[in-house]
Design an enzyme around this catalytic site. Sequence first.
Site, PDB file in Angstrom:
ATOM      1  N   LYS A  22       0.841  -1.216   0.000  1.00  0.00           N
ATOM      2  CA  LYS A  22       0.000   0.000   0.000  1.00  0.00           C
ATOM      3  C   LYS A  22       0.871   1.259   0.000  1.00  0.00           C
ATOM      4  O   LYS A  22       0.640   2.181  -0.777  1.00  0.00           O
ATOM      5  CB  LYS A  22      -0.883  -0.005   1.252  1.00  0.00           C
ATOM      6  CG  LYS A  22      -1.502   1.335   1.581  1.00  0.00           C
ATOM      7  CD  LYS A  22      -2.306   1.310   2.862  1.00  0.00           C
ATOM      8  CE  LYS A  22      -1.551   1.519   4.140  1.00  0.00           C
ATOM      9  NZ  LYS A  22      -1.288   2.894   4.545  1.00  0.00           N
ATOM     10  N   ASN A  23       1.875   1.283   0.875  1.00  0.00           N
ATOM     11  CA  ASN A  23       2.635   2.522   1.050  1.00  0.00           C
ATOM     12  C   ASN A  23       3.627   2.788  -0.080  1.00  0.00           C
ATOM     13  O   ASN A  23       4.227   3.857  -0.148  1.00  0.00           O
ATOM     14  CB  ASN A  23       3.333   2.529   2.419  1.00  0.00           C
ATOM     15  CG  ASN A  23       2.324   2.677   3.540  1.00  0.00           C
ATOM     16  OD1 ASN A  23       1.163   3.017   3.299  1.00  0.00           O
ATOM     17  ND2 ASN A  23       2.750   2.426   4.763  1.00  0.00           N
ATOM     18  N   ARG A  92      -3.841  10.614   4.617  1.00  0.00           N
ATOM     19  CA  ARG A  92      -2.677  11.485   4.624  1.00  0.00           C
ATOM     20  C   ARG A  92      -1.801  11.339   3.374  1.00  0.00           C
ATOM     21  O   ARG A  92      -1.230  12.306   2.878  1.00  0.00           O
ATOM     22  CB  ARG A  92      -1.855  11.173   5.877  1.00  0.00           C
ATOM     23  CG  ARG A  92      -0.718  12.085   6.082  1.00  0.00           C
ATOM     24  CD  ARG A  92       0.006  11.726   7.353  1.00  0.00           C
ATOM     25  NE  ARG A  92       1.302  12.352   7.387  1.00  0.00           N
ATOM     26  CZ  ARG A  92       1.526  13.572   7.812  1.00  0.00           C
ATOM     27  NH1 ARG A  92       0.539  14.295   8.268  1.00  0.00           N
ATOM     28  NH2 ARG A  92       2.728  14.087   7.789  1.00  0.00           N
ATOM     29  N   CYS A 116      -4.652  12.970  13.287  1.00  0.00           N
ATOM     30  CA  CYS A 116      -4.704  11.532  13.110  1.00  0.00           C
ATOM     31  C   CYS A 116      -4.590  10.880  14.474  1.00  0.00           C
ATOM     32  O   CYS A 116      -3.901  11.394  15.343  1.00  0.00           O
ATOM     33  CB  CYS A 116      -3.518  11.140  12.231  1.00  0.00           C
ATOM     34  SG  CYS A 116      -3.369   9.394  12.009  1.00  0.00           S
ATOM     35  N   ARG A 121       0.755  14.686  13.181  1.00  0.00           N
ATOM     36  CA  ARG A 121       1.473  14.340  11.949  1.00  0.00           C
ATOM     37  C   ARG A 121       1.620  15.596  11.102  1.00  0.00           C
ATOM     38  O   ARG A 121       0.901  15.808  10.141  1.00  0.00           O
ATOM     39  CB  ARG A 121       0.736  13.222  11.189  1.00  0.00           C
ATOM     40  CG  ARG A 121       0.691  11.938  11.987  1.00  0.00           C
ATOM     41  CD  ARG A 121      -0.002  10.828  11.244  1.00  0.00           C
ATOM     42  NE  ARG A 121       0.818  10.234  10.190  1.00  0.00           N
ATOM     43  CZ  ARG A 121       0.360   9.320   9.337  1.00  0.00           C
ATOM     44  NH1 ARG A 121      -0.890   8.923   9.394  1.00  0.00           N
ATOM     45  NH2 ARG A 121       1.147   8.803   8.425  1.00  0.00           N
ATOM     46  N   ASP A 307       5.045   0.603  11.983  1.00  0.00           N
ATOM     47  CA  ASP A 307       3.811  -0.025  11.492  1.00  0.00           C
ATOM     48  C   ASP A 307       3.672  -1.483  11.943  1.00  0.00           C
ATOM     49  O   ASP A 307       2.663  -2.120  11.647  1.00  0.00           O
ATOM     50  CB  ASP A 307       3.754   0.060   9.954  1.00  0.00           C
ATOM     51  CG  ASP A 307       3.531   1.487   9.474  1.00  0.00           C
ATOM     52  OD1 ASP A 307       3.167   2.350  10.295  1.00  0.00           O
ATOM     53  OD2 ASP A 307       3.728   1.741   8.268  1.00  0.00           O
ATOM     54  N   ARG A 399      -8.457  -0.298   5.127  1.00  0.00           N
ATOM     55  CA  ARG A 399      -7.605   0.716   4.507  1.00  0.00           C
ATOM     56  C   ARG A 399      -6.282   0.105   4.044  1.00  0.00           C
ATOM     57  O   ARG A 399      -5.660   0.628   3.122  1.00  0.00           O
ATOM     58  CB  ARG A 399      -7.285   1.824   5.509  1.00  0.00           C
ATOM     59  CG  ARG A 399      -8.460   2.683   5.842  1.00  0.00           C
ATOM     60  CD  ARG A 399      -8.041   3.840   6.678  1.00  0.00           C
ATOM     61  NE  ARG A 399      -6.993   4.583   5.983  1.00  0.00           N
ATOM     62  CZ  ARG A 399      -6.373   5.630   6.495  1.00  0.00           C
ATOM     63  NH1 ARG A 399      -6.686   6.069   7.685  1.00  0.00           N
ATOM     64  NH2 ARG A 399      -5.440   6.250   5.807  1.00  0.00           N
TER      65      ARG A 399
HETATM   66  C1  EPZ Z   1       4.520   6.841   6.243  1.00  0.00           C
HETATM   67  O1  EPZ Z   1       3.811   7.964   6.741  1.00  0.00           O
HETATM   68  C2  EPZ Z   1       3.545   5.694   6.190  1.00  0.00           C
HETATM   69  N1  EPZ Z   1       2.430   6.051   5.307  1.00  0.00           N
HETATM   70  C3  EPZ Z   1       3.029   5.354   7.576  1.00  0.00           C
HETATM   71  O2  EPZ Z   1       2.239   4.188   7.483  1.00  0.00           O
HETATM   72  C4  EPZ Z   1       4.224   5.041   8.481  1.00  0.00           C
HETATM   73  O3  EPZ Z   1       3.777   4.828   9.795  1.00  0.00           O
HETATM   74  C5  EPZ Z   1       5.229   6.197   8.459  1.00  0.00           C
HETATM   75  O4  EPZ Z   1       5.612   6.504   7.086  1.00  0.00           O
HETATM   76  C6  EPZ Z   1       6.512   5.911   9.223  1.00  0.00           C
HETATM   77  O5  EPZ Z   1       7.122   4.761   8.698  1.00  0.00           O
HETATM   78  C7  EPZ Z   1       2.577   5.964   3.998  1.00  0.00           C
HETATM   79  O6  EPZ Z   1       3.624   5.656   3.461  1.00  0.00           O
HETATM   80  C8  EPZ Z   1       1.371   6.207   3.160  1.00  0.00           C
HETATM   81  P1  EPZ Z   1       6.706  10.113   8.224  1.00  0.00           P
HETATM   82  P2  EPZ Z   1       4.473   9.412   6.708  1.00  0.00           P
HETATM   83  O7  EPZ Z   1       6.599  11.444   7.577  1.00  0.00           O
HETATM   84  O8  EPZ Z   1       5.408   9.513   5.576  1.00  0.00           O
HETATM   85  C9  EPZ Z   1       7.302  13.344  11.615  1.00  0.00           C
HETATM   86  C10 EPZ Z   1       0.402   2.783   7.942  1.00  0.00           C
HETATM   87  O9  EPZ Z   1      -0.052   2.259   8.989  1.00  0.00           O
HETATM   88  N2  EPZ Z   1       7.091  14.347  10.557  1.00  0.00           N
HETATM   89  O10 EPZ Z   1       7.829   9.236   7.809  1.00  0.00           O
HETATM   90  O11 EPZ Z   1       3.392  10.396   6.814  1.00  0.00           O
HETATM   91  C11 EPZ Z   1       6.050  12.517  11.895  1.00  0.00           C
HETATM   92  O12 EPZ Z   1       5.163  13.198  12.759  1.00  0.00           O
HETATM   93  C12 EPZ Z   1       0.856   4.228   7.907  1.00  0.00           C
HETATM   94  O13 EPZ Z   1       0.474   2.186   6.864  1.00  0.00           O
HETATM   95  C13 EPZ Z   1       7.330  15.664  10.866  1.00  0.00           C
HETATM   96  O14 EPZ Z   1       7.718  16.022  11.984  1.00  0.00           O
HETATM   97  O15 EPZ Z   1       5.312   9.369   8.041  1.00  0.00           O
HETATM   98  C14 EPZ Z   1       6.658  11.259  12.497  1.00  0.00           C
HETATM   99  O16 EPZ Z   1       6.961  11.479  13.848  1.00  0.00           O
HETATM  100  C15 EPZ Z   1       0.523   4.986   9.133  1.00  0.00           C
HETATM  101  N3  EPZ Z   1       7.121  16.592   9.870  1.00  0.00           N
HETATM  102  C16 EPZ Z   1       7.948  11.103  11.706  1.00  0.00           C
HETATM  103  O17 EPZ Z   1       8.227  12.388  11.148  1.00  0.00           O
HETATM  104  C17 EPZ Z   1       6.738  16.252   8.617  1.00  0.00           C
HETATM  105  O18 EPZ Z   1       6.588  17.138   7.771  1.00  0.00           O
HETATM  106  C18 EPZ Z   1       7.889  10.085  10.581  1.00  0.00           C
HETATM  107  O19 EPZ Z   1       6.717  10.310   9.793  1.00  0.00           O
HETATM  108  C19 EPZ Z   1       6.505  14.901   8.326  1.00  0.00           C
HETATM  109  C20 EPZ Z   1       6.699  13.960   9.329  1.00  0.00           C
END
Ligand code: EPZ
Length: 420
Positions: A22-23, A92, A116, A121, A307, A399
């Site tokens: 999915k991701n 998202r 969320c 996020r 995850d 989802r």
């Molecule tokens: C991806 O989300 C995945 N989603 C998430 O999977 C997964 O949990 C996450 O990466 C971490 O591996 C998809 O790929 C569609 P991040 P993403 O930006 O990219 C902080 C699932 O269950 N951050 O890597 O949105 C954030 O708050 C989902 O399949 C900022 O601070 O996650 C977190 O603490 C849920 N500022 C960390 O970085 C930003 O602008 C990592 O989040 C962006 C993120």
Amino acid sequence: MDKLVIEGGIRLKGEVVISGAKNAALPILAATLLTDEPCLIKGVPYLRDTNTMLRILRSLGKHAELDKGSVSVIPTKHSNFIADYKLVSTMRASFCVLGPLLGKLKKAKVSLPGGCVIGLRPVDLHLKGLKALGTNIEIEGGYVVANTAGLKGAHIYLGGEFGSSVLATGNVMMAATRAKGKTVIESAACEPEVVDLAEFLIKMGAKIKGHGTPIIEIEGVGALRGAEHKIIPDRIEAGTFILAALITKGDIILKNVCWQHLGALIDKLEEAGAAIKKTDGYIRAHLRRSLRPINLTTLPYPGFPTDMQAQAMALMAITRGISIITEKVYPDRFMHVAELNRMGAHIQREGPHAIVEGVKQLSGAPVMASDLRASASLLLAGLVAKGKTSVLRLYHLERGYENMEEKLQKLGAKIWREKE
Ligand code: EPZ
């Protein structure tokens, strides 16, 4: 609304074929906005989230249909640069249409994705990266309104408080394929899904080096062409089925799986007592001895995936002894703790840690899914609990897990759907 009912206590045995990730599929579908030519994406799982992304592509002027696991994306005469609140707010990942729209049309209006249940996020890293490429960004009425006279390559440090960001890396990388000159993303996410996206962009004609490492270099090109691509197997779905084998003391063979993407998980599970045999495209998982507690910390790839944290907690909940789980990616991602405790688990949350005191037996109960991976955790707990467990708010599971119910039934689980 449907709920899933599980009668626990059956050892799962047999084979399961893992779906496409999915991701990886979501940003790759978004990347098709970078070209005026048709694209064919194979191995796309049929999920609520992929369906949402197809609706977004259609709203932006593409013809996009999923048929037998393949999505063909064909341009229409009308292109649009506004990604609507109703669609973006439900998922998202839809925010990653921002980079491709800017790269292709030089303007975009994309709704902010909103809060969320797994915690705050923010999107600051996405915006920081796109601004560095020469984009003007305003927040107006809950939308990110972005435009550029022409993207220019830049050196961008994209690390945040919690490490790298998967979708921010993808968003900036996609925009940078069309920027003038060279972009360097430092502290880039190394997740296999980012690598798969880069591979697709390269097939489209992008010049990208270093994907899979924390430094990605992109040399902008004038135009991208259409391409065909097959999505990598879903490592989180695979990990969930490995845990289903262990928690039920069963024996499961996984096909269409990439064990190389599961290093941290396999290492921890072997420490806990699993026997995991792996060859190309194949994993067999069962218990080698009785389970022992483990401590684990979630981290960006190649660390232990956030995850998989909720699902690993379900296993630790029935492993005698104390396990400590530390969440370093989303420190508030613990909504499943209360629900596992409702099933008789002994788990205490202390800030970003969960202290899990394993119990002999869980007991089935009605439980509420709060997010996608929490639902998988409750489902795993239900597979081993005494009696019946009902997992409510099934749409979370839908989802991200394709045909989960059917796949578990094939492995012998007593699981069925009922009206809530
Ligand atoms: C991806 O989300 C995945 N989603 C998430 O999977 C997964 O949990 C996450 O990466 C971490 O591996 C998809 O790929 C569609 P991040 P993403 O930006 O990219 C902080 C699932 O269950 N951050 O890597 O949105 C954030 O708050 C989902 O399949 C900022 O601070 O996650 C977190 O603490 C849920 N500022 C960390 O970085 C930003 O602008 C990592 O989040 C962006 C993120």
